[in-house]
Design a protein around this motif. Structure first.
Motif: not given
Length: 189
Positions: A64-79, A81-91
Motif C-alpha cells: 500500500a505504501r508503494l501504491r500510494e507513493l506512485i499515485i502521489m507522484r502521478i498526481g503531482w507530475k500530471t498536476k 488536484l483531485y488525485e493528489w488531494t484525495q490520495h493524500w488523505r488515503v496515504a
C-alpha cells in the motif's frame, strides 16, 4: 470545490447513491465527485470501481505504501488536484508520513525514501515520460517486488491512476465540498 465548472454535471448525492446501488458499486464511492460524474455511464463506472476495488481493497498485492507513493507522484507530475488531494488523505490514513508524501514532488533529491520507493517512483516517471518501464528500472523494481502479481500490479497501478488523472482533469472533476486542496501546504506543481 474548485472554481471550474465540471464538463459533465455531477449527480446529486441521492441520484449517485441510487445509481451506485443499481450498478453494484460500493456506497462508499457514490458520494465522491468522480463517481457522481462517472455514474452517468453506469457500465464504465462499474468497471472502474471494480478495478479500484481490486487495486485498493480486495486482491491487491502491491504494498500500500508503494501504491500510494506512485499515485502521489502521478498526481503531482500530471498536476491532478483531485488525485493528489484525495490520495493524500488515503496515504495519511495508512500512516505514511507527510514528509514521505511531500518528497514525491522531487523524489530524486529526497533522503528519506527506501530503495523500493525509489524504484517504483522511477518506474512511474519513466512510464509517464516514455510510456514504459526501462529494463534497468524493471530490474530495480523486481528486486523488491518478488511475485509476478506485484509486478503486474505495479504496471496496472501506474496505468490506472494515470487514466484517472486524465479523466479527472479532462472532465474537470471538482473536489468534494470542504476538502482543502493541495495538502499539506497548498503548494501546486
Amino acid at each position: 470545490m474548485t472554481d471550474e465548472t465540471p464538463r459533465v454535471p455531477l449527480l446529486s448525492m441521492a441520484e449517485a447513491a441510487a445509481a451506485a446501488a443499481k450498478a453494484g458499486i460500493s456506497e462508499q464511492m457514490a458520494p465522491l465527485s468522480v463517481f457522481r460524474v462517472l455514474l452517468r455511464h453506469p457500465d464504465v463506472a462499474s468497471e472502474l470501481a471494480s478495478t479500484l476495488n481490486t487495486l485498493l481493497f480486495q486482491g491487491n498485492r502491491l504494498d500500500a505504501r508503494l501504491r500510494e507513493l506512485i499515485i502521489m507522484r502521478i498526481g503531482w507530475k500530471t498536476k491532478s488536484l483531485y488525485e493528489w488531494t484525495q490520495h493524500w488523505r488515503v496515504a495519511r490514513m495508512l500512516d505514511i508520513p507527510e514528509a514521505d508524501l511531500v518528497t514525491t514532488r522531487d523524489w530524486k533529491n529526497a533522503s528519506c525514501l527506501s530503495d523500493a520507493d525509489r524504484a517504483v517512483l522511477a518506474a512511474t516517471d519513466e512510464t509517464l515520460d516514455g510510456g514504459m518501464i526501462s529494463d534497468a528500472t524493471w530490474t530495480a523494481c523486481a528486486a523488491h517486488l518478488k511475485t509476478a502479481e506485484e509486478r503486474i500490479e505495479l504496471v496496472v497501478a501506474i496505468g490506472n491512476w494515470t487514466l484517472f488523472s486524465q479523466l479527472l482533469k479532462s472532465l474537470k472533476i471538482p473536489l468534494e465540498d470542504g476538502v482543502v486542496a493541495w495538502p499539506p501546504d497548498g503548494k501546486k506543481p
